[in-house]
Design a protein around this motif. Structure first.
Motif: not given
Length: 293
Positions: A123-133
């Motif tokens: 979920i941390v990588f999901g939050l990172l992808g959400l913030a970037i894309f």
């Protein structure tokens, strides 16, 4: 020490060895039984009602009889994007760490960081992808964001598996290659990588299966919907996958046959993961069989 004491100790060591062997066989059998029980439970519920039309129909929000066509396609599409990005970078990073990186404090710290990233919740990588894309680039929830986020999730594990596989290759093979006049790159390409290939393939199987069944990253980066088309290659379309659809149908859907759709989706998910592993391992098995003749 008397002969009687020596014989007694030897017999006791033999008995302990037999007990340990039986114990390990028992644990292995227990694990296999658990795996087969899980597979039987999932497949026995989903396979009886599964047909080809279910694999190509559109999902339904209200009416019964929906399928998983677009979400199944999105699953393979996002998996392909993630592997295209993560496999070359992960293999290159692992080879560099094993063969080229100097053995110093900086390299040790880098290994610790990679190992730490391997255990970070998805979920941390999901939050990172959400913030970037979704926020920085303003693309929203897209197939591209899901694929790249999955690649970032799988990179640390793939890099560590590759490094350990390359390091496990005996030094004598490298020295034999250098003695024949091979360059370092050619020695890695023709000697080290073929020997380490089975372990590397195992790592790719692990990350591919994990990526195909991942849901937390996809929910945050690709969304809970599809474009409504069966074959949508648009990278900025929403990209609900089969694992996310399974979660949604099981917990949020209001269709009357939600339970049956969830059972059939779970069976398809398990079968596809097994087929992915089989597809990666069959070529290795075939090569080994040909080499043994």
């Amino acid at each position: 020490m008397s002969d009687f004491s020596r014989t007694r100790r030897t017999s006791w060591a033999i008995r302990r060895d037999k007990l340990a062997t039986c114990g390990f066989y028992g644990l292995g059998a227990l694990v296999m039984l658990l795996i087969f029980w899980l597979l039987f439970t999932i497949l026995s519920k989903g396979l009886p009602g599964l047909d080809f039309s279910f694999l190509i129909r559109q999902p339904e929000e209200i009416d019964a009889g929906g399928g998983i066509g677009p979400v199944l396609f999105n699953s393979f599409y996002i998996l392909l994007i993630s592997l295209v990005i993560s496999v070359p970078i992960g293999l290159g990073a692992g080879i560099y760490m094993a063969e080229y990186a100097p053995d110093n404090a900086f390299t040790g710290a880098m290994r610790i960081c990679v190992e730490a990233l391997s255990s970070v919740p998805s979920i941390v990588f999901g939050l990172l992808g959400l913030a970037i894309f979704a926020e920085y680039f303003g693309l929203g929830l897209t197939i591209l964001g899901g694929g790249v986020s999955l690649a970032l999730l799988n990179l640390p594990m793939l890099a560590r598996v590759t490094e350990e596989a390359v390091r496990a290759v005996p030094k004598e093979l490298r020295e034999a290659g250098y003695a024949l006049g091979l360059t370092k790159f050619y020695c890695i390409l023709k000697i080290v990588l073929p020997v380490a290939l089975p372990s590397i393939i195992t790592g790719i199987c692990l990350v591919a299966g994990r990526a195909f069944g991942e849901s937390a990253v996809i929910i945050l980066t690709a969304g809970l919907s599809t474009s409504g088309e069966m074959w949508d290659f648009n990278l900025v379309s929403p990209g609900e996958t089969l694992a996310v659809h399974l979660w949604y149908v099981q917990s949020e859907a209001i269709v009357e046959d939600a339970r049956q759709i969830a059972d059939k989706s779970a069976a398809v998910l398990v079968i596809v993961v097994l087929l992915i592993n089989l597809a990666f391992r069959l070529p290795l098995w075939w090569v080994k069989r040909g080499a043994g003749r």
